[in-house]
Design an enzyme around this catalytic site. Structure first.
Site, PDB file in Angstrom:
ATOM      1  NE  ARG A  52       5.839   0.258  44.136  1.00  0.00           N
ATOM      2  CZ  ARG A  52       6.481  -0.342  45.144  1.00  0.00           C
ATOM      3  NH1 ARG A  52       7.162   0.400  46.012  1.00  0.00           N
ATOM      4  NH2 ARG A  52       6.447  -1.650  45.286  1.00  0.00           N
ATOM      5  CD  GLN A 111       4.347  -4.207  49.466  1.00  0.00           C
ATOM      6  OE1 GLN A 111       3.886  -3.307  48.770  1.00  0.00           O
ATOM      7  NE2 GLN A 111       5.605  -4.195  49.870  1.00  0.00           N
ATOM      8  CB  SER A 149       5.610 -12.195  47.733  1.00  0.00           C
ATOM      9  OG  SER A 149       6.396 -11.655  46.710  1.00  0.00           O
ATOM     10  CD  GLU A 199      12.010  -9.189  49.716  1.00  0.00           C
ATOM     11  OE1 GLU A 199      12.729  -9.495  50.680  1.00  0.00           O
ATOM     12  OE2 GLU A 199      11.007  -8.461  49.825  1.00  0.00           O
ATOM     13  CG  HIS A 206       8.469  -5.043  42.927  1.00  0.00           C
ATOM     14  ND1 HIS A 206       9.244  -5.695  43.847  1.00  0.00           N
ATOM     15  CD2 HIS A 206       7.336  -5.775  42.832  1.00  0.00           C
ATOM     16  CE1 HIS A 206       8.617  -6.770  44.295  1.00  0.00           C
ATOM     17  NE2 HIS A 206       7.453  -6.847  43.683  1.00  0.00           N
ATOM     18  NE  ARG A 231      12.923  -4.044  42.419  1.00  0.00           N
ATOM     19  CZ  ARG A 231      12.683  -4.308  43.692  1.00  0.00           C
ATOM     20  NH1 ARG A 231      12.220  -5.483  44.054  1.00  0.00           N
ATOM     21  NH2 ARG A 231      12.913  -3.394  44.613  1.00  0.00           N
TER      22      ARG A 231
END
Length: 462
Positions: free
Chosen positions: A131, A185, A212, A346, A373, A377
Site C-alpha cells: 500500500r 487519506q 473521496s 469505498e 486499497h 480492488r
C-alpha cells in the site's frame, strides 16, 4: 484474531430462499471512529467517545496511540464507550507502531510523530507493504521529519525521526505540496495535525484527480468541531490555522453507512425490504450517497417513512425524521450506465455486486485509485465476477459489468484478498448464486465484528 488477516477458513455463503424483510443495526463508522480517536489524542483534556466501532482497524488505532503514550478507559458495561486520555507530556518516542492492514492507521498516525520525543518505527501486515505511503511521508519530510525505509521507498516498514524544531521561524504557515491522487487519506492525515503546527499549514494537492472528497470534508468538519479552522479556498488547496484542539467532552459516532451497503444491496439482489435505523439526516460519510445509487438501480427508498426525493434530496427528510432508511425492491435491477464513483469509491464492491444482477450494463468510473486499497480492488472485482460466470472488464479508471442471466452463473470458491469489502461482495453474490464459498470471511472483522452473524440474522428476518 492474529495480527495477520490471513486464514484458511471457508464460509458457504447462504442463498436467499425468500424475499428479505429485516431491520439491521449497523455498528459505528470506522472512518469517524478513527478520526475521533486521533483528534481526542490531540486534545488537551479527556474525551468520552460513545458508539465507537470495536473492530480490528479501531483496535489497531488504539494500539498505535497507546504506543505513543495515549491512555484509554473502557466502560465496564459498554465496550463501545471509551474515554481517551491524551498524554500530558506529549507523544512518546523510541517506540514501535503496528498498522496491520489499516489505511487510517498507516496514513493518520505517522504525522502525529512530528510531535513525538524520539524516533518511531512503523510496520504492518505483509499485505500492507504494497500500500502506498509516499505522499503523506513526503509531506512530513517537507515539515522537517526524517524518514528511513527498510524496504521499498514510500512503503512500510519505516522509521520516522521528528524534527528538532517545528515551524519555519518566519511566523508564516508552512506550505506542503503532495500528490494525493492515490488516496484522500494522505490529505486527511496532514489536515488532522495541521492545527498543532506553530503557524498552521497550507496544504496543496499537485495531482490531477482527487478521490473521496467526502472523506476530506469529513476530516475538515471533525477538525472544526474540535476547535480548529480549515478553509478550502479552491479544490486541492487547504489553509489550516494554528489552534489548540479540544473535542467535546462527550461525542457520539454515527453508524458506518458504507457498511450498510451490503445489507441494503441484499434487498435488491434477493428482493424484499431492509431497514437501517439511526441513519443520519446529514452526514459527511461517503455512504450517505447510497440512497442516490440504489434509487438509480430501481429500488424504492423511504427516509423516515417519506419517499426519497432524488431531485431535491436535501429537502427529503421529514420534520419528524425518525432515522430509519428503508430500501425495497421487487428484484428487478436497472443497469446504471456510466456512473462516477470517485467520491464514494469505498462502496464500489457492493455496487458492483448489485450491478452483476442488473438488466443492462453498468460502467463504474472515477475509481482508478482503488488499485491502491487493501488489494487492487478493480482487478480483484473483475477476477471474481468472471469466476462465477458473469462478465466484467477492468478499465483504466474503472470497471465495466455486462448483464448475464442468473441461471448461467455458477458457484465457485471466491477469494477475498484479505480485503473486508471483497468478502462482503462475495456474500452478496451468494444470495442469488448457489455454491458460493468465501475464503477468509473473518477479514470482515476489520470493520464489522460479527458480519456472518448479522448476515444470517438478516436472512432470518431479524
Amino acid at each position: 484474531m492474529s495480527m495477520s488477516e490471513q486464514n484458511t477458513t471457508i464460509w458457504k455463503a447462504p442463498v436467499a430462499t425468500a424475499p428479505i424483510d429485516a431491520t439491521v443495526t449497523i455498528p459505528g463508522s470506522k472512518s469517524l471512529s478513527n478520526r475521533f480517536l486521533i483528534l481526542a489524542a490531540l486534545s488537551r483534556k479527556p474525551v468520552r467517545i460513545e458508539g465507537l466501532l470495536r473492530s480490528r482497524d479501531t483496535e489497531l488505532m488504539m494500539g498505535a496511540l497507546k504506543a505513543l503514550g495515549v491512555a484509554f478507559q473502557e466502560d465496564a458495561t459498554e465496550p463501545t464507550t471509551v474515554t481517551v486520555i491524551p498524554p500530558a507530556e506529549g507523544f512518546t518516542g523510541n517506540t514501535e507502531v503496528f498498522c496491520g492492514l489499516a489505511g487510517t492507521v498507516m496514513r493518520f498516525v505517522p504525522p502525529l510523530t512530528l510531535f513525538a520525543k524520539g524516533p518511531v518505527r512503523f510496520d504492518g501486515d505483509e499485505q500492507a507493504y504494497a500500500r502506498p505511503m509516499g505522499p503523506v511521508l513526503e509531506g512530513m519530510r517537507q515539515l522537517g521529519a526524517r524518514i528511513e525505509f527498510e524496504g521499498e521507498e514510500g512503503h512500510l516498514p519505516f522509521t520516522v525521526t521528528p524534527p528538532v524544531q517545528l515551524g519555519n521561524l518566519k511566523g508564516k504557515p508552512q506550505k506542503v505540496r503532495i500528490d494525493s491522487s492515490a488516496s484522500s487519506q494522505f490529505i486527511s492525515g496532514l489536515l488532522l495535525i495541521g492545527s498543532r503546527l506553530p503557524d498552521g499549514l497550507i496544504l496543496e494537492h499537485t495531482g490531477v484527480q482527487l478521490p473521496s472528497m467526502p472523506h476530506i470534508r469529513m476530516t475538515m468538519e471533525d477538525v472544526d468541531a474540535a476547535g480548529g479552522h480549515i478553509e478550502m479556498p479552491q479544490r486541492g488547496r487547504w489553509i489550516v490555522d494554528h489552534a489548540e484542539l479540544q473535542m467535546a467532552a462527550h461525542v457520539v459516532v454515527e453508524p458506518d453507512l458504507s457498511n450498510a451497503a451490503p445489507f441494503l444491496g441484499a434487498a435488491l439482489i434477493a428482493s424484499g425490504s431492509v431497514r437501517i435505523p439511526n441513519w443520519p439526516a446529514h452526514t459527511t460519510q461517503p455512504g450517505g450517497f447510497l440512497p442516490h445509487i440504489l434509487h438509480r438501480f430501481g429500488a424504492s427508498i423511504t427516509l423516515g417513512g417519506e419517499p426519497f426525493n432524488e431531485v431535491n434530496d436535501c429537502e427529503c427528510f421529514p420534520d419528524d425524521y425518525n432515522g430509519i432508511l428503508e430500501v425495497s425492491s421487487d428484484g428487478v435491477i436497472e443497469g446504471l450506465g456510466e456512473c462516477d464513483l470517485s467520491a464514494i469509491g469505498e462502496i464500489t464492491p457492493s455496487i458492483a455486486a448489485i450491478a452483476v444482477f442488473a438488466n443492462a450494463p453498468s460502467v463504474l468510473v472515477g475509481i482508478g485509485h482503488l488499485r491502491g486499497h487493501e488489494t487492487n480492488r478493480l482487478e480483484a472485482l473483475a477476477t471474481e465476477i468472471n469466476r462465477v460466470g458473469s462478465d466484467a472488464q477492468e478499465e483504466a479508471e474503472g470497471l465495466s459489468i455486462a448483464p448475464v442471466a442468473r441461471d448461467l452463473m455458477h458457484g465457485a470458491v471466491m477469494e477475498t484478498y484479505a480485503d473486508h469489502r471483497m468478502a462482503t461482495f462475495a456474500a452478496m453474490l451468494g444470495l442469488a448464486i448457489d455454491g458460493i464459498e468465501v475464503t477468509n470471511v473473518e477479514t470482515t472483522r476489520k470493520t464489522i465484528p460479527d458480519f456472518v452473524g448479522m448476515w444470517n440474522g438478516m436472512l432470518r428476518g431479524k
